[in-house]
Motif scaffolding. Structure first.
Motif, mmCIF file in Angstrom:
data_model
loop_
_atom_site.group_PDB
_atom_site.id
_atom_site.type_symbol
_atom_site.label_atom_id
_atom_site.label_comp_id
_atom_site.label_asym_id
_atom_site.label_seq_id
_atom_site.Cartn_x
_atom_site.Cartn_y
_atom_site.Cartn_z
ATOM 1 N N THR A 1 -50.318 33.258 -15.903
ATOM 2 C CA THR A 1 -49.475 33.597 -17.057
ATOM 3 C C THR A 1 -48.578 34.792 -16.759
ATOM 4 O O THR A 1 -47.451 34.863 -17.252
ATOM 5 C CB THR A 1 -50.324 33.855 -18.312
ATOM 6 N N TYR A 2 -49.058 35.726 -15.952
ATOM 7 C CA TYR A 2 -48.227 36.853 -15.548
ATOM 8 C C TYR A 2 -46.979 36.364 -14.819
ATOM 9 O O TYR A 2 -45.851 36.778 -15.122
ATOM 10 C CB TYR A 2 -49.020 37.801 -14.649
ATOM 11 N N LEU A 3 -47.163 35.435 -13.856
ATOM 12 C CA LEU A 3 -46.042 34.970 -13.053
ATOM 13 C C LEU A 3 -45.126 34.036 -13.833
ATOM 14 O O LEU A 3 -43.899 34.227 -13.862
ATOM 15 C CB LEU A 3 -46.546 34.277 -11.786
ATOM 16 N N PHE A 4 -45.703 33.015 -14.485
ATOM 17 C CA PHE A 4 -44.859 31.971 -15.059
ATOM 18 C C PHE A 4 -44.452 32.236 -16.505
ATOM 19 O O PHE A 4 -43.340 31.871 -16.910
ATOM 20 C CB PHE A 4 -45.541 30.605 -14.910
ATOM 21 N N ASP A 5 -45.315 32.856 -17.305
ATOM 22 C CA ASP A 5 -44.907 33.205 -18.666
ATOM 23 C C ASP A 5 -44.109 34.507 -18.670
ATOM 24 O O ASP A 5 -43.067 34.605 -19.311
ATOM 25 C CB ASP A 5 -46.129 33.381 -19.573
ATOM 26 N N GLY A 6 -44.621 35.489 -17.927
ATOM 27 C CA GLY A 6 -44.036 36.820 -17.981
ATOM 28 C C GLY A 6 -42.851 37.010 -17.064
ATOM 29 O O GLY A 6 -41.715 37.184 -17.514
ATOM 30 N N VAL A 7 -43.095 36.957 -15.765
ATOM 31 C CA VAL A 7 -42.038 37.278 -14.794
ATOM 32 C C VAL A 7 -40.915 36.241 -14.834
ATOM 33 O O VAL A 7 -39.752 36.563 -15.118
ATOM 34 C CB VAL A 7 -42.622 37.391 -13.375
ATOM 35 N N ILE A 8 -41.254 34.986 -14.540
ATOM 36 C CA ILE A 8 -40.215 33.959 -14.430
ATOM 37 C C ILE A 8 -39.604 33.660 -15.798
ATOM 38 O O ILE A 8 -38.368 33.602 -15.948
ATOM 39 C CB ILE A 8 -40.787 32.695 -13.772
ATOM 40 N N GLY A 9 -40.455 33.499 -16.811
ATOM 41 C CA GLY A 9 -39.935 33.258 -18.158
ATOM 42 C C GLY A 9 -39.073 34.412 -18.652
ATOM 43 O O GLY A 9 -38.029 34.207 -19.276
ATOM 44 N N GLY A 10 -39.494 35.629 -18.357
ATOM 45 C CA GLY A 10 -38.730 36.794 -18.795
ATOM 46 C C GLY A 10 -37.364 36.870 -18.144
ATOM 47 O O GLY A 10 -36.360 37.184 -18.805
ATOM 48 N N ILE A 11 -37.279 36.577 -16.838
ATOM 49 C CA ILE A 11 -35.995 36.634 -16.142
ATOM 50 C C ILE A 11 -35.075 35.521 -16.631
ATOM 51 O O ILE A 11 -33.866 35.732 -16.832
ATOM 52 C CB ILE A 11 -36.210 36.559 -14.621
ATOM 53 N N ALA A 12 -35.622 34.328 -16.834
ATOM 54 C CA ALA A 12 -34.796 33.227 -17.341
ATOM 55 C C ALA A 12 -34.218 33.579 -18.708
ATOM 56 O O ALA A 12 -33.022 33.348 -18.974
ATOM 57 C CB ALA A 12 -35.624 31.945 -17.416
ATOM 58 N N LYS A 13 -35.035 34.148 -19.581
ATOM 59 C CA LYS A 13 -34.550 34.503 -20.919
ATOM 60 C C LYS A 13 -33.580 35.677 -20.871
ATOM 61 O O LYS A 13 -32.635 35.754 -21.664
ATOM 62 C CB LYS A 13 -35.741 34.826 -21.817
ATOM 63 N N GLN A 14 -33.792 36.605 -19.944
ATOM 64 C CA GLN A 14 -32.889 37.742 -19.805
ATOM 65 C C GLN A 14 -31.483 37.295 -19.415
ATOM 66 O O GLN A 14 -30.487 37.778 -19.971
ATOM 67 C CB GLN A 14 -33.433 38.710 -18.747
ATOM 68 N N HIS A 15 -31.392 36.363 -18.468
ATOM 69 C CA HIS A 15 -30.089 35.977 -17.945
ATOM 70 C C HIS A 15 -29.503 34.744 -18.617
ATOM 71 O O HIS A 15 -28.315 34.441 -18.404
ATOM 72 C CB HIS A 15 -30.190 35.759 -16.439
ATOM 73 N N ASP A 16 -30.279 34.034 -19.420
ATOM 74 C CA ASP A 16 -29.754 32.870 -20.141
ATOM 75 C C ASP A 16 -30.530 32.684 -21.440
ATOM 76 O O ASP A 16 -31.279 31.718 -21.599
ATOM 77 C CB ASP A 16 -29.851 31.612 -19.269
ATOM 78 N N PRO A 17 -30.364 33.610 -22.388
ATOM 79 C CA PRO A 17 -31.142 33.523 -23.633
ATOM 80 C C PRO A 17 -30.782 32.335 -24.506
ATOM 81 O O PRO A 17 -31.530 32.012 -25.435
ATOM 82 C CB PRO A 17 -30.802 34.849 -24.326
#
Length: 836
Positions: A456-472
């Motif tokens: 969950t750290y990698l796929f919910d937090g890190v990857i999900g967070g970057i995707a939402k940051q750059h393409d909300p």
């Protein structure tokens, strides 16, 4: 801004060798060795096994290039790689300037201090990945599927195409090389790093554009940005931004708002047109343009809609406020050696998807982030993209800070590269880490497993967070399949989320099992077939042409593959009488399986709102789940998809015990339709026993409608199940737009007659032929074939009723006379698979 292209002719050699061979950039070592005739075709027979050394060797690419002083006079000179595969050390004029370790990233190095006017040399050492991935596995082993059969252990420990190390449909050909363009980039005052465009559709009759231009500059006060928006070459709107109020810093942002009046909206395939607007950004110093870029956008809203409903939670895509049923398949790399892909081949495949009424492809997470041209073509043809990030069927090193930092950069770069495309519908974290979590994820630390916290750290937090940051604006989905409600360890929850349904094939359930499924969105399910005889002949010797031969089993990477095909074939069909007919019959069988599934899920809308079968394409000639083989031949499944994905579909559910046929019409269009349903009950000789025509004045838009229940119990009692066929047709404006066939027993037990197929042939312009096919008796799954000649066909594997001819357009790859075409034309149907 000045670019100096470093692509083209290079040399490559093994590390430690003196001898070099010509190399092409972009390219890879396998294709270079192949062109130099140092290896045989990797796809022929089992050559793959004798070529494993290529991926276990260090390779050095080198070239010289000449620079004039004008390029070196720029303040900044960068060496930019759009893709290196993968562990690379770059040297210029004998000085090491950097290393890389991620195939999916863009790499830049400041090389001005290392360059000189005149002749320069560049070398890139690509290290064998095997020692690195093995060393990482020794530190902490992480499980992956298929080890020992079709995948190389440790391939999950490197940021490189996972299927490069093998998959259950692909070979183990571990590549290396400069796989995307390379150039020197020289500039002075500044350059455009990125343009981010968002859309505001809140006001009727207009769309607002918010445009953020990210710059690299130390002199923002000397610059301005000019933005123009064009449609079909005409200026729509423009603005200019003075950057004088920007602080002097290494990065500056220019922001602007523009309004497009009376916008022309972009729609998925089958729902409307695909108009484009061109957003041009110029960076000006005075009146001089020192850098520029352009983005082609489509104006639309495209969201994943999840809301509570009577069945749980919806999972549907909504475009411009209209929910639509997603139809399509999963996409894998279209060549094991992806650098061989051309724009023409990409376009052929994407157009083939559109021609079969696809409106969505899922770019699967074990391959590559596709080339820009792929997404441009999907924009053009209206194919929405479910975009996985490149993680699949493995544990990953979420515990390793360096690995995570590398992934962060990879995700950010690819989201920013692709987010302007109207086709992008969804970002998805990975393929099947939750679906088969028992292999990869544990609640507590165990050898071989990630913990759920690490996951969950990698796929919910890190990857999900970057995707939402750059393409909300777009939704992020952590895994496919994934259940957002209830237990996350139940990834195929029928009340919510997406599902991967493999009970048919892996679970050996009958095709009818699909009709029991009530899932919200079916993002993977599939059934295998063999490629057609000409393709099998390309990778076999004559003595190999038995499906239990060593070579035929080598080109079958699913451990249960050939056994499953034969088991299902014997359940549904008579045993074929030749090797070639077994290959063709496997394709018919595959199409039948997918037809059962897709028609059921289309009848289930709006409960279910999507069906993406596994898979559309192949990366080498092989038995697989694809509907288009490696060489671009449509299998029976793809032809059948033209029918079961049609915007207007007539389909049926038969009850063999009671003799009833429940008739449905599914309408994917955005408007209701008035139609006529025509049904005909005939025997297998073609004698009509009953028929009727029903007007249906309002076939609802975006919905399925049950139109009637037909009762043939008396006819079944009199004629028996083996002799009856029900022909269904849907007519709109007196034109047949969909047709279907119902039978009350599996095809192997139908009492079919020789249909006595005949053809009238007409020569058309541009080397094509019109073939009008007639039958004296009902013919099932009819396919024309031009013996020994590659060709494309407008339609194949259709059912033919006496008195109702079908015209097929055939385009041979080489010029043919009418006489030769007539001689080589063969007409086949189901009965030919088991009757000589």
């Amino acid at each position: 801004m000045k670019l100096f292209d470093l692509g083209g002719q290079w040399r490559v050699r093994k590390q430690g060798d003196i001898e070099t061979i010509p190399a092409t950039v972009p390219g890879c070592v396998h294709t270079d060795l192949l062109h130099a005739e140092k290896i045989e075709d990797p796809f022929y027979r089992d050559n793959e096994t004798r070529q494993m050394w290529i991926g276990e060797t260090d390779w050095i690419y080198s070239r010289t290039f000449t620079l004039d002083s004008s390029l070196l006079d720029h303040q900044h000179v960068l060496l930019q790689f759009l893709g290196l595969d993968t562990l690379a050390t770059i040297t210029i004029n004998g000085s090491e300037i950097g290393k890389t370790d991620n195939q999916f990233r863009t790499w830049e190095f400041d090389v001005k201090p290392y360059l000189k006017a005149g002749e320069n040399t560049i070398e890139i050492l690509f290290a064998n990945t095997m020692p690195v991935i093995q060393a990482e596995q020794r530190k902490r082993y992480l499980n992956l599927t298929g080890v020992g059969h079709h995948r190389i252990d440790g391939s999950n420990r490197i940021r490189k195409s996972q299927c490069n190390y093998g998959w259950d449909w692909g070979p183990m050909c571990v590549t290396a090389g400069i796989w995307r363009p390379i150039h020197l980039l020289a500039f002075n005052t500044g350059r455009i790093q990125d343009v981010y465009i968002t859309q505001d559709h809140s006001q009727a009759g207009r769309v607002g554009l918010q445009i953020a231009v990210n710059l690299e500059t130390k002199e923002a006060s000397a610059l301005k940005a000019k933005i123009t928006v064009l449609h079909e070459g005409d200026l729509v709107c423009e603005t200019e931004i003075d950057l004088s109020d920007q602080p002097n810093q290494s990065e500056a942002a220019a922001k602007a708002s523009l309004t497009i009046e009376q916008p022309k909206l972009w729609w998925p395939n089958g729902l409307g047109e695909q108009p484009f607007y061109e957003v041009n950004v110029g960076l000006l110093q005075g009146e001089k343009v020192i850098d520029s870029t352009s983005k082609r956008i489509g104006l639309r809203t495209l969201v994943l809609d999840r809301h509570p409903d009577q069945w749980g939670e919806s999972f549907q895509f909504v475009v411009n406020g209209k929910p639509f049923f997603a139809k399509g398949a999963n996409w894998i790399p279209a060549d094991t050696f992806v650098t061989r892909m051309t724009r023409e081949h990409y376009e052929y495949l994407i157009k083939s998807a559109a021609d079969a009424h696809f409106n969505m492809l899922r770019v699967w997470g074990g391959g590559i982030y596709e080339d820009d041209v792929f997404y441009e073509l999907c924009d053009h043809y209206g194919i929405c993209i479910w975009q996985d990030f490149m993680f699949a069927c493995s544990g990953y090193a979420a515990h390793d800070d360096a690995f995570v930092a590398n992934v962060k950069q990879e995700i950010a770069e690819n989201v920013k590269r692709l987010r302007h495309h109207p086709c992008i519908a969804l970002w998805c974290g990975n393929n099947e880490l939750e679906h088969i979590h028992q292999m990869f994820l544990s609640d507590t630390p165990q050898p071989g497993f990630m913990t759920w916290d690490e996951y969950t750290y990698l796929f919910d937090g890190v990857i999900g967070g970057i995707a939402k940051q750059h393409d909300p604006e777009r939704a992020y989905w952590p895994s496919s399949s994934h259940s957002p409600l209830g237990d996350r360890k139940d990834p195929n929850n029928p009340t919510c989320g997406d599902a991967h349904l493999w009970e048919v094939w892996h679970g050996r359930q009958p095709f009818e099992w699909y009709r029991t499924c009530e899932h919200r969105f079916n993002s993977e399910f599939g059934f295998q077939s063999f490629p057609e005889p000409q393709v099998v002949n390309s990778y076999t010797a004559p003595e190999d042409r038995n499906i239990t031969s060593y070579i035929m089993e080598w080109h079958q990477r699913s451990q249960i593959g050939n056994d499953a095909i034969i088991q299902y074939m014997l359940s549904w069909c008579q045993l074929p009488t030749s090797f070639d007919m077994l290959l063709w019959l496997s394709q018919i069988l595959q199409g039948m399986a997918m037809k059962y599934a897709v028609e059921h899920w289309r009848r289930s809308m709006p409960r279910g709102m999507g069906t993406l079968y596994w898979q559309m394409n192949d990366c080498w000639p092989v038995a697989s789940w694809s509907s288009i083989d490696y060489y671009g031949n449509w299998k029976a499944l793809h032809y059948m998809a033209q029918d079961f994905f049609a915007p207007l579909l007539i389909s049926a559910v038969e009850d063999q015990e009671w003799g009833t046929v429940e008739v449905h019409v599914t309408n994917d269009l955005l408007h209701p339709v008035s139609g006529v349903i025509r049904w005909t009950l005939a025997d297998t000789a073609g004698k009509i026993l009953a028929l009727n025509t029903l007007d249906h004045s309002n076939i609802a838009a975006g919905a399925n409608t049950k139109v009637c229940l037909l009762d043939f119990a008396d006819h079944l009692k009199e004629e028996g199940r083996r002799k009856l066929l029900v022909w269904l047709e849907l007519l709109v404006d007196n034109e047949v737009v969909s047709q279907n066939l119902v039978y009350f027993i599996r095809p192997k037990h139908l009492e079919l007659y020789d249909p006595e197929l005949t053809a009238q042939i007409q020569m058309l312009p541009h080397g094509s032929f019109a073939v009008t096919i007639n039958a004296k008796h009902p013919a099932l799954w009819v396919w024309p074939e031009i013996e020994g000649v590659e060709a494309t066909y407008s339609h194949r594997f259709f059912h033919l009723m006496p008195g109702k001819a079908v015209e097929v357009h055939v385009h041979p790859e080489r010029a043919m006379s009418l006489q030769e075409f007539e001689q080589k034309l063969k007409l086949y149907s189901l009965i030919d698979t088991y009757h000589a």
